[in-house]
Design a protein around this motif. Structure first.
Motif, PDB file in Angstrom:
ATOM      1  N   VAL A 280       0.891  -1.075   0.018  1.00 46.26           N
ATOM      2  CA  VAL A 280       0.090   0.121   0.131  1.00 46.26           C
ATOM      3  C   VAL A 280       0.889   1.302  -0.088  1.00 46.26           C
ATOM      4  O   VAL A 280       0.196   2.541  -0.348  1.00 46.26           O
ATOM      5  CB  VAL A 280      -0.927  -0.098   1.304  1.00 46.26           C
ATOM      6  N   ARG A 281       2.207   0.989   0.217  1.00 46.00           N
ATOM      7  CA  ARG A 281       3.070   2.352   0.287  1.00 46.00           C
ATOM      8  C   ARG A 281       3.318   2.949  -1.203  1.00 46.00           C
ATOM      9  O   ARG A 281       3.544   3.879  -1.270  1.00 46.00           O
ATOM     10  CB  ARG A 281       4.555   1.992   0.602  1.00 46.00           C
ATOM     11  N   GLU A 282       2.963   2.022  -2.268  1.00 53.13           N
ATOM     12  CA  GLU A 282       2.991   2.214  -3.493  1.00 53.13           C
ATOM     13  C   GLU A 282       1.823   3.109  -3.957  1.00 53.13           C
ATOM     14  O   GLU A 282       2.093   3.760  -5.141  1.00 53.13           O
ATOM     15  CB  GLU A 282       3.141   0.921  -4.432  1.00 53.13           C
ATOM     16  N   HIS A 283       1.123   3.127  -3.042  1.00 53.19           N
ATOM     17  CA  HIS A 283      -0.285   4.084  -3.329  1.00 53.19           C
ATOM     18  C   HIS A 283      -0.407   5.232  -2.528  1.00 53.19           C
ATOM     19  O   HIS A 283      -1.584   5.722  -2.372  1.00 53.19           O
ATOM     20  CB  HIS A 283      -1.480   3.163  -3.217  1.00 53.19           C
ATOM     21  N   GLY A 284       0.597   5.494  -1.875  1.00 52.30           N
ATOM     22  CA  GLY A 284       0.833   6.611  -0.871  1.00 52.30           C
ATOM     23  C   GLY A 284       0.180   6.538   0.553  1.00 52.30           C
ATOM     24  O   GLY A 284      -0.210   7.680   0.953  1.00 52.30           O
ATOM     25  N   LEU A 285      -0.056   5.262   0.968  1.00 58.15           N
ATOM     26  CA  LEU A 285      -1.025   5.256   2.183  1.00 58.15           C
ATOM     27  C   LEU A 285       0.228   4.540   3.079  1.00 58.15           C
ATOM     28  O   LEU A 285       1.159   3.789   2.755  1.00 58.15           O
ATOM     29  CB  LEU A 285      -2.063   4.206   1.841  1.00 58.15           C
ATOM     30  N   THR A 286      -0.411   4.450   4.285  1.00 58.69           N
ATOM     31  CA  THR A 286       0.685   3.772   5.531  1.00 58.69           C
ATOM     32  C   THR A 286      -0.292   2.612   6.056  1.00 58.69           C
ATOM     33  O   THR A 286      -1.517   2.626   5.641  1.00 58.69           O
ATOM     34  CB  THR A 286       0.968   4.898   6.515  1.00 58.69           C
ATOM     35  N   ALA A 287       0.219   1.991   6.923  1.00 57.26           N
ATOM     36  CA  ALA A 287      -0.467   0.842   7.441  1.00 57.26           C
ATOM     37  C   ALA A 287       0.052   0.530   8.813  1.00 57.26           C
ATOM     38  O   ALA A 287       1.351   0.745   9.147  1.00 57.26           O
ATOM     39  CB  ALA A 287      -0.458  -0.436   6.586  1.00 57.26           C
ATOM     40  N   VAL A 308      -4.525  -2.429   9.728  1.00 57.35           N
ATOM     41  CA  VAL A 308      -5.383  -1.041   9.531  1.00 57.35           C
ATOM     42  C   VAL A 308      -4.609  -0.242   8.567  1.00 57.35           C
ATOM     43  O   VAL A 308      -3.397   0.389   8.791  1.00 57.35           O
ATOM     44  CB  VAL A 308      -5.803  -0.165  11.023  1.00 57.35           C
ATOM     45  N   VAL A 309      -5.143   0.016   7.295  1.00 64.17           N
ATOM     46  CA  VAL A 309      -4.586   0.895   6.490  1.00 64.17           C
ATOM     47  C   VAL A 309      -4.973   2.225   6.658  1.00 64.17           C
ATOM     48  O   VAL A 309      -6.204   2.335   6.996  1.00 64.17           O
ATOM     49  CB  VAL A 309      -4.968   0.456   5.000  1.00 64.17           C
ATOM     50  N   ARG A 310      -4.027   3.461   6.377  1.00 65.17           N
ATOM     51  CA  ARG A 310      -4.503   4.649   6.812  1.00 65.17           C
ATOM     52  C   ARG A 310      -3.949   5.606   5.616  1.00 65.17           C
ATOM     53  O   ARG A 310      -3.066   5.099   4.747  1.00 65.17           O
ATOM     54  CB  ARG A 310      -3.645   5.032   8.248  1.00 65.17           C
ATOM     55  N   SER A 311      -4.493   6.991   5.710  1.00 68.43           N
ATOM     56  CA  SER A 311      -4.090   7.775   4.797  1.00 68.43           C
ATOM     57  C   SER A 311      -2.515   8.082   4.891  1.00 68.43           C
ATOM     58  O   SER A 311      -1.944   7.675   5.879  1.00 68.43           O
ATOM     59  CB  SER A 311      -4.907   9.029   5.216  1.00 68.43           C
ATOM     60  N   GLY A 312      -2.079   8.916   3.906  1.00 65.18           N
ATOM     61  CA  GLY A 312      -0.577   8.981   3.882  1.00 65.18           C
ATOM     62  C   GLY A 312      -0.002   9.481   5.213  1.00 65.18           C
ATOM     63  O   GLY A 312       1.107   9.388   5.519  1.00 65.18           O
ATOM     64  N   ASP A 313      -0.806  10.610   5.700  1.00 67.93           N
ATOM     65  CA  ASP A 313      -0.380  11.235   6.950  1.00 67.93           C
ATOM     66  C   ASP A 313      -0.707  10.296   8.117  1.00 67.93           C
ATOM     67  O   ASP A 313      -0.172  10.622   9.355  1.00 67.93           O
ATOM     68  CB  ASP A 313      -1.002  12.346   7.137  1.00 67.93           C
ATOM     69  N   GLY A 314      -1.348   9.237   8.141  1.00 71.98           N
ATOM     70  CA  GLY A 314      -1.528   8.151   9.308  1.00 71.98           C
ATOM     71  C   GLY A 314      -2.775   8.618  10.017  1.00 71.98           C
ATOM     72  O   GLY A 314      -2.775   7.672  10.935  1.00 71.98           O
ATOM     73  N   ARG A 315      -3.309   9.520   9.800  1.00 71.86           N
ATOM     74  CA  ARG A 315      -4.416   9.938  10.681  1.00 71.86           C
ATOM     75  C   ARG A 315      -5.529   9.088  10.420  1.00 71.86           C
ATOM     76  O   ARG A 315      -6.302   8.772  11.340  1.00 71.86           O
ATOM     77  CB  ARG A 315      -4.835  11.460  10.614  1.00 71.86           C
ATOM     78  N   GLU A 395      -0.651  -7.534  -4.171  1.00 69.85           N
ATOM     79  CA  GLU A 395      -0.660  -6.627  -4.911  1.00 69.85           C
ATOM     80  C   GLU A 395      -2.214  -6.319  -5.448  1.00 69.85           C
ATOM     81  O   GLU A 395      -2.447  -5.215  -5.374  1.00 69.85           O
ATOM     82  CB  GLU A 395       0.215  -6.509  -6.066  1.00 69.85           C
ATOM     83  N   HIS A 396      -2.789  -7.222  -5.818  1.00 65.00           N
ATOM     84  CA  HIS A 396      -4.423  -7.011  -6.351  1.00 65.00           C
ATOM     85  C   HIS A 396      -5.030  -6.674  -4.988  1.00 65.00           C
ATOM     86  O   HIS A 396      -5.984  -5.770  -5.271  1.00 65.00           O
ATOM     87  CB  HIS A 396      -4.776  -8.397  -6.589  1.00 65.00           C
ATOM     88  N   ILE A 397      -4.972  -7.221  -3.762  1.00 62.46           N
ATOM     89  CA  ILE A 397      -5.616  -6.829  -2.743  1.00 62.46           C
ATOM     90  C   ILE A 397      -5.282  -5.352  -2.324  1.00 62.46           C
ATOM     91  O   ILE A 397      -6.165  -4.680  -1.776  1.00 62.46           O
ATOM     92  CB  ILE A 397      -5.322  -7.803  -1.487  1.00 62.46           C
ATOM     93  N   ALA A 398      -3.964  -4.865  -2.431  1.00 60.76           N
ATOM     94  CA  ALA A 398      -3.674  -3.645  -1.954  1.00 60.76           C
ATOM     95  C   ALA A 398      -4.284  -2.626  -2.820  1.00 60.76           C
ATOM     96  O   ALA A 398      -4.499  -1.677  -2.481  1.00 60.76           O
ATOM     97  CB  ALA A 398      -2.199  -3.542  -2.020  1.00 60.76           C
TER      98      ALA A 398
END
Length: 410
Positions: A280-287, A308-315, A395-398
């Protein structure tokens, strides 16, 4: 009457084995099997059934119990290598990223893999580093430890309480490698050729002090200097933490058996969550792994989703995932898992939740919950597929998780 060796299969049928009572009780108390109970139909026999742990253990006064995995050993070690070093495994998704020497049993494969990794690490020589030493000496070397000098010697000299920095091979890295070698040499099932090679590696690491029984493993920090050691170190730590009685936390109950086991539940969970976090980091997200929350407003009931996948800023949470080392039922439904996923989505305010299974009839199955608008996804990652295909499935799930990001409910 008793036997010297017992072979079981992961989640296989129970096997009736002649065992002494104390050996049977040791196995039952160790918690390494799904069940170990006296066989009501055969006096002096015990019914042994393996669960999710694979490897080998030796029972005091009893047999060596080998538990064979359902997953091919080469694939199992790919999962292990990926969980330990996902960036490297993602670049090199070939099955041979950890060399198991063609062994089909967990312990011989592990011993071969560790010996090969250590040999690679030591090809440029044994790593040395500076270490602060404290000792009593007849002459001053380095710095006088004034407080200790007064407390222990009442200010008289010699001897002198000193500390100094020594350039030595007695580093945390070498101690861990030595401990892993010595651990493997005590395990049942290591082949004679590999034992000889491990003994050679122990000689090369002789300047590193042995670890103290019952203490935590020493900590090391990744650096440019120890980069060649890192694959061996990660595998060595896995050896030492694989139900090793020597390095359990102080005060923990001693294990009544000795051996090495891998928990396939944990291994699959680590592979899925670490892999998805990387993807998910390839999509600008954090986890976040094992992200803690509460089910109720009074915060009395805790929940801990695997990922838990989160927005890029982790919030903001954008997706939730739980990994299940299970085979899908004939009707495709595992109700308790679906209820758990629904609770996660509800608490996090998400329109969907995802369950990832080790096998299934379909790549993905979707359930829409009445009255809530929440959708529950069941994905399958078939461990019989080649490593590259497993990473493609992640990758498909991500991509699906990243696509859910804009739809977070307020």
């Amino acid at each position: 009457m008793s036997v010297e060796e017992v072979s079981l299969r992961e989640y296989g049928p129970a096997v009736s084995v002649p065992l002494r009572t104390e050996a049977g009780r040791a196995l039952a108390g160790a918690g390494v099997l799904r069940s170990a109970t006296p066989d009501p139909g055969r006096e002096g026999h015990w019914l042994l059934r393996a669960g999710s742990s694979v490897g080998a253990v030796r029972v005091p006064g009893g047999p060596v119990v080998r538990i064979m995995p359902k997953t091919p050993v080469g694939r199992l070690f790919f999962l292990l290598g990926f969980s330990l070093d996902p960036a490297r495994a993602w670049r090199d998704s070939r099955e041979g990223s950890i060399d198991t020497g063609g062994h089909e049993d967990v312990v011989p494969a592990l011993a071969h893999a560790v010996e090969r990794q250590i040999d690679v690490a030591l090809r440029q020589g044994v790593l040395q580093g500076y270490r602060t030493m404290e000792e009593s000496a007849l002459f001053v070397r380095g710095r006088i430890r004034e407080a200790d000098q007064v407390r222990r010697r009442f200010g008289r000299t010699p001897p002198v309480e000193i500390s100094y920095d020594a350039y030595t091979a007695d580093t945390a890295e070498n101690r861990i490698l030595r401990a892993a070698v010595e651990r493997l040499l005590r395990l049942p099932g290591v082949t004679a050729p590999v034992r000889r090679l491990l003994a050679r590696q122990r000689l090369r690491l002789a300047d590193a002090l042995p670890l103290v029984r019952g203490r935590e493993l020493p900590r090391w920090q990744p650096s440019r200097l120890n980069s060649r050691y890192r694959p061996a170190l990660r595998l060595a730590e896995a050896v030492l933490r694989g139900t090793s009685p020597e390095h359990r936390p102080a005060g923990a109950d001693p294990l009544p058996v000795n051996g090495f086991l891998l928990d396939m539940n944990k291994l699959f969970e680590d592979f899925v969550t670490v892999g998805l976090r990387q993807a998910v980091r390839e999509h600008g997200l954090t986890a976040r792994l094992q992200d803690a929350h509460h089910l109720d407003a009074a915060e009395r009931v805790g929940i801990r989703p695997d990922l838990v996948v989160r927005s890029g800023d982790g919030r903001a949470p954008v997706a939730v995932v739980d990994a299940k080392y299970k085979v899908e039922r004939a009707d495709g439904l595992l109700n308790a898992d679906l209820y758990q996923a629904l609770a996660y989505a509800t608490v996090l305010g998400l329109p969907e939740a995802h369950l990832v299974y080790a096998a299934g009839r379909e790549p993905v199955r979707v359930h829409e919950v009445h009255g809530s608008g929440i959708r529950l996804f069941q994905h399958s990652v078939d461990l019989s597929r080649p490593p590259a295909a497993l990473l493609t499935a992640l990758e498909h799930i991500a991509r699906h998780l990243a696509g859910a990001a804009p739809h977070v409910r307020s």
